[in-house]
Write a protein that holds these residues in place. Structure first.
Motif, short mmCIF file in Angstrom:
data_model
loop_
_atom_site.label_atom_id
_atom_site.label_comp_id
_atom_site.label_asym_id
_atom_site.label_seq_id
_atom_site.Cartn_x
_atom_site.Cartn_y
_atom_site.Cartn_z
N GLU A 7 0.84 -1.19 0.00
CA GLU A 7 0.00 0.00 0.00
C GLU A 7 0.88 1.24 0.00
O GLU A 7 1.82 1.34 0.79
CB GLU A 7 -0.87 0.04 1.26
CG GLU A 7 -1.72 -1.18 1.49
CD GLU A 7 -2.30 -1.19 2.91
OE1 GLU A 7 -2.76 -0.14 3.40
OE2 GLU A 7 -2.25 -2.27 3.53
N VAL A 9 1.03 4.84 1.23
CA VAL A 9 0.30 5.50 2.31
C VAL A 9 0.75 6.93 2.59
O VAL A 9 0.27 7.56 3.52
CB VAL A 9 0.39 4.67 3.62
CG1 VAL A 9 -0.25 3.30 3.43
CG2 VAL A 9 1.83 4.53 4.10
N GLU A 12 -1.58 9.73 3.87
CA GLU A 12 -2.90 9.12 4.07
C GLU A 12 -2.89 8.14 5.25
O GLU A 12 -3.47 7.06 5.15
CB GLU A 12 -3.32 8.36 2.80
CG GLU A 12 -3.40 9.21 1.56
CD GLU A 12 -4.55 10.20 1.58
OE1 GLU A 12 -5.59 9.89 2.20
OE2 GLU A 12 -4.40 11.28 1.01
N VAL A 13 -2.25 8.49 6.33
CA VAL A 13 -2.13 7.57 7.46
C VAL A 13 -3.32 7.74 8.39
O VAL A 13 -3.48 8.77 9.04
CB VAL A 13 -0.80 7.79 8.22
CG1 VAL A 13 -0.70 6.86 9.41
CG2 VAL A 13 0.39 7.58 7.29
N LEU A 17 -3.84 2.77 10.95
CA LEU A 17 -2.50 2.51 10.43
C LEU A 17 -1.44 3.11 11.36
O LEU A 17 -0.41 2.49 11.60
CB LEU A 17 -2.35 3.06 9.01
CG LEU A 17 -0.99 2.86 8.37
CD1 LEU A 17 -0.58 1.39 8.36
CD2 LEU A 17 -0.98 3.44 6.95
#
Length: 181
Positions: A7, A9, A12-13, A17
């Motif tokens: 992925e 990321v 976009e955490v 996550l």
């Protein structure tokens, strides 16, 4: 062998996550640091040294790999740093490092994770700091300092700059930038 779940990321955490990454580094942070120390101890002190980096501005995950059970088994992370201006690399750069847990290490996973990171990082121009004109990679693992790995990095658009004070090779890859108000 099943394909890893990789992925991208960066930027976009989610809270979930973030929690998983905290647990990952809680378990593997010390072994990761010990491994880095062992690599540094085995490298020659006669390499050309480069003083590129100032204090980190930000550190964040950029890509992760998950094993069959869904647990994180590899992370690519980036650090935004201000640079010494004497190197003609611009005022800032992203510094990249990758860590895969020992029991999951294999060339296929490393290649897939690294390429997914690069493709995503290239694509997400607007999420990156526009001041960073290059992506720097430090190859401190002696296994990455072989002719075949140097060709691999060159094929991915990196150019070797030299060595650093930690005994690693520093590679740079130009980044497209975008500035908007």
């Amino acid at each position: 062998m099943t394909d890893p779940r990789i992925e991208f990321v960066f930027g976009e955490v989610s809270d979930q996550l973030r929690s998983e990454l905290k647990a990952f580094w809680s378990q593997y942070g010390k072994p990761h640091q010990e491994e880095l120390k062992s690599f540094r101890a085995t490298l020659s002190n006669n390499q050309k040294r480069m003083g590129l980096l100032k204090k980190p501005i930000s550190r964040q995950p950029a890509a992760i790999s998950r094993d069959q059970s869904g647990a994180i088994n590899g992370v690519v992370f980036v650090v935004l740093r201000e640079l010494e201006t004497s190197r003609d690399l611009g005022s800032h750069a992203y510094f990249q490092r990758m860590y895969v847990i020992p029991e999951s290490r294999n060339p296929r996973l490393a290649n897939q994770l690294f390429r997914a990171f690069l493709q995503g990082f290239d694509r997400e121009v607007e999420k990156r700091d526009h001041r960073a004109k290059v992506l720097l990679a430090e190859n401190i693992n002696p296994g990455l300092q072989k002719a075949s790995m140097r060709r691999y990095f060159a094929r991915l658009g990196f150019q070797m700059l030299g060595g650093n004070q930690l005994g690693g090779e520093i590679w740079a890859r130009k980044l497209k930038t975008h500035f908007s108000f």
